[in-house]
Scaffold this motif. Structure first.
Motif, PDB file in Angstrom:
ATOM      1  N   GLY A 134       1.309  -1.203  -0.148  1.00 26.27           N
ATOM      2  CA  GLY A 134       0.424  -0.168  -0.365  1.00 26.27           C
ATOM      3  C   GLY A 134       0.969   1.402   0.178  1.00 26.27           C
ATOM      4  O   GLY A 134       0.455   2.326  -0.524  1.00 26.27           O
ATOM      5  N   ILE A 135       1.994   1.597   0.614  1.00 23.33           N
ATOM      6  CA  ILE A 135       2.987   2.164   0.368  1.00 23.33           C
ATOM      7  C   ILE A 135       2.789   2.102  -0.692  1.00 23.33           C
ATOM      8  O   ILE A 135       3.934   3.386  -1.299  1.00 23.33           O
ATOM      9  CB  ILE A 135       3.944   2.345   1.864  1.00 23.33           C
ATOM     10  N   TYR A 136       3.840   1.288  -1.455  1.00 22.37           N
ATOM     11  CA  TYR A 136       4.352   1.748  -2.602  1.00 22.37           C
ATOM     12  C   TYR A 136       3.633   1.615  -3.401  1.00 22.37           C
ATOM     13  O   TYR A 136       4.018   2.837  -5.000  1.00 22.37           O
ATOM     14  CB  TYR A 136       5.408   0.066  -3.314  1.00 22.37           C
ATOM     15  N   ILE A 137       2.401   1.629  -3.978  1.00 21.14           N
ATOM     16  CA  ILE A 137       1.221   2.203  -4.893  1.00 21.14           C
ATOM     17  C   ILE A 137       1.040   3.498  -4.306  1.00 21.14           C
ATOM     18  O   ILE A 137       1.019   4.673  -5.022  1.00 21.14           O
ATOM     19  CB  ILE A 137       0.307   1.109  -4.638  1.00 21.14           C
ATOM     20  N   SER A 138       1.095   4.123  -2.927  1.00 20.85           N
ATOM     21  CA  SER A 138       0.590   5.285  -3.123  1.00 20.85           C
ATOM     22  C   SER A 138       1.729   6.447  -3.434  1.00 20.85           C
ATOM     23  O   SER A 138       1.504   7.291  -3.932  1.00 20.85           O
ATOM     24  CB  SER A 138       0.396   5.767  -1.341  1.00 20.85           C
ATOM     25  N   SER A 139       2.904   5.428  -3.322  1.00 23.39           N
ATOM     26  CA  SER A 139       4.200   6.227  -2.915  1.00 23.39           C
ATOM     27  C   SER A 139       4.203   6.742  -4.912  1.00 23.39           C
ATOM     28  O   SER A 139       4.399   7.498  -5.609  1.00 23.39           O
ATOM     29  CB  SER A 139       5.505   6.144  -2.871  1.00 23.39           C
TER      30      SER A 139
END
Length: 488
Positions: A275-280
């Motif tokens: 989720g952090i990766y996709i949000s970033s």
């Protein structure tokens, strides 16, 4: 008709047998109950944070009312008795998410002549399990099944471990989770309802998520979309498809974010790595869209008459060296304009070459010289040293010409002088406008290329940090009594 040995034994054992009370002669004596699990299947419902386990609940105790002499029954040492006929311990799953109305399977109890009873019903436990999604999909989970009697204390039913771990001989591998370790702990707890301590046997299950599915279906497509965003920077600054491509990729990232949110529990304690990766990646893609708008706006400045500020040109010229782009300096860019202005100062006075009325040959010479001027301006082949030398010669020519018949010469030269002046002035305006347009284009290209390297650095750091470095910090600490799960 003669009864069989098992019939006679069962009739004898069930005489005066009361299954509602503990089968002990002395009320002060506790029943030692051994509990173990034989794991068959597991399934984790992450959305509801539930561990579903299909197990054999192995229970073993000693029943003092079920003792006989094998010699009296033709050496019959073991008999199977329906569990509904004998006393059974009220073992329940403390962390169950069900209402417990179903009960256990009515399996036969194996009773030996010494009074030892072994009852292994097949049970499907649905226990609450706190899912930590911080390292998803590179996570390890620890779930537990807490078993104990509901109404007996330690002085009535003493629970003990039947084995140190969970039996995995009949375990069927799960496609999403790999069972790595198991542990069994005996706990003695005092509750507010009772003075005597209560005993429970807690079975811990350590699982590791198999990441192949998520790698092929989520991680690789997201990395490909991030790489695809780089193509936005390789389009021309005046291309409107830059913004369209960025918005399309941003929408694709939103779809992946929704797919992950559907499987994740609704918790605000942790945010998964993916989720952090996709949000970033969405933020970086949005940054690329903003960059595309800025670059397009800078590129469209060429449609006006505003020149590039000196400080902007100097900064972009410095950045062009860093990004391996060829951009002329501010002085080089305005060299042709200065040369054209100097050329006009040199050529225009040279038109006054004679006091005589210009002949046809003279008109032809002026026309040829005018065409040479156009070619020199168009090709940029004018030399600065020659210009200064020609300017000095024309200065002397002007002095000699001014002493002549000014009225006659002015009548001959004025039309040519105006014509040459208008041509040079027009070429100077065109060249200046062309240089201004090229300057804004070069500034837009330099800004786009610098932001491309910035985007590439951000994308690489985000990908390596979220998908490589951060998962390596997920070190699960195991106790000494944890047993590795070795299934055949």
């Amino acid at each position: 008709m003669t009864d069989t040995d098992e019939q006679r034994l069962l009739r004898s054992l069930m005489t005066n047998y009361e299954k509602a009370v503990r089968p002990v002669m002395k009320a002060s004596d506790p029943i030692t109950l051994k509990i173990g699990l034989t794991m068959n299947q597991i399934d984790v419902v992450e959305k509801n944070q539930v561990l579903s386990a299909l197990v054999w609940l192995d229970q073993e105790w000693s029943d003092e009312k079920l003792v006989w002499n094998p010699k009296d029954y033709n050496n019959l040492e073991v008999i199977r008795i329906p569990c509904s006929l004998i006393w059974l311990p009220d073992i329940v799953l403390y962390n169950s998410v069900e209402d417990m109305k179903g009960g256990y399977m009515q399996a036969l109890a194996m009773v030996s002549h010494t009074g030892n009873v072994f009852w292994p019903p097949i049970v499907k436990f649905n226990g609450a399990c706190e899912i930590t999604i911080k390292y998803f999909p590179f996570d390890d989970q620890q779930c537990k099944l807490k078993l104990g009697t509901w109404s007996y204390d330690v002085y009535q039913v003493n629970l003990t471990k039947r084995r140190n771990g969970i039996d995995l001989k009949n375990y069927q591998e799960n496609g999403e989770w790999k069972l790595t370790h198991t542990k069994v702990v005996r706990n003695e707890v005092r509750y507010a309802c009772c003075d005597a301590p209560q005993i429970d046997i807690t079975f811990y299950v350590y699982m590791q998520r198999r990441t192949l599915y998520y790698t092929y279906n989520i991680i690789i497509p997201c990395v490909m979309l991030s790489i695809l965003t780089l193509l936005c920077f390789w389009m021309k600054p005046d291309s409107g498809e830059k913004i369209s491509l960025g918005l399309t990729i941003l929408l694709a990232f939103s779809v992946f974010m929704l797919l992950i949110a559907e499987d994740m529990p609704s918790t605000s304690v942790n945010v998964p790595i993916i989720g952090i990766y996709i949000s970033s990646s969405m933020c970086i893609t949005a940054f690329s869209v903003i960059v595309g708008v800025i670059v397009a706006n800078v590129n469209h400045q060429a449609d006006g008459d505003r020149q590039v500020p000196y400080w902007v040109h100097r900064i972009c010229y410095t950045l062009s060296k860093v990004t391996c782009l060829k951009m002329p300096s501010y002085e080089e860019r305005h060299y042709n304009i200065k040369m054209l202005a100097l050329r006009s100062q040199v050529v225009l006075p040279s038109a006054i070459v004679s006091k005589r009325k210009p002949s046809s040959r003279r008109r032809k010479s002026v026309a040829n010289r005018t065409e040479e001027l156009r070619n020199e301006v168009r090709n940029g082949s004018f030399n600065l040293a020659e210009a200064h030398l020609a300017q000095a010669e024309n200065r002397k020519l002007n002095e000699r010409t001014s002493k002549g018949n000014e009225e006659e010469s002015s009548g001959e030269v004025d039309p040519l002088l105006q014509r040459l002046h208008s041509i040079v002035q027009h070429q100077e305006e065109l060249l200046q406008k062309q240089n201004t347009t090229e300057d804004w284009h070069l500034v837009a290209i330099v800004i786009d290329r610098c932001l491309f390297w910035l985007y590439l650095l951000m994308m690489l750091s985000t990908t390596v940090g979220c998908l490589v470095i951060f998962p390596l910090t997920n070190d699960v600490e195991l106790d000494d009594d944890v047993i590795p799960a070795t299934s055949p």
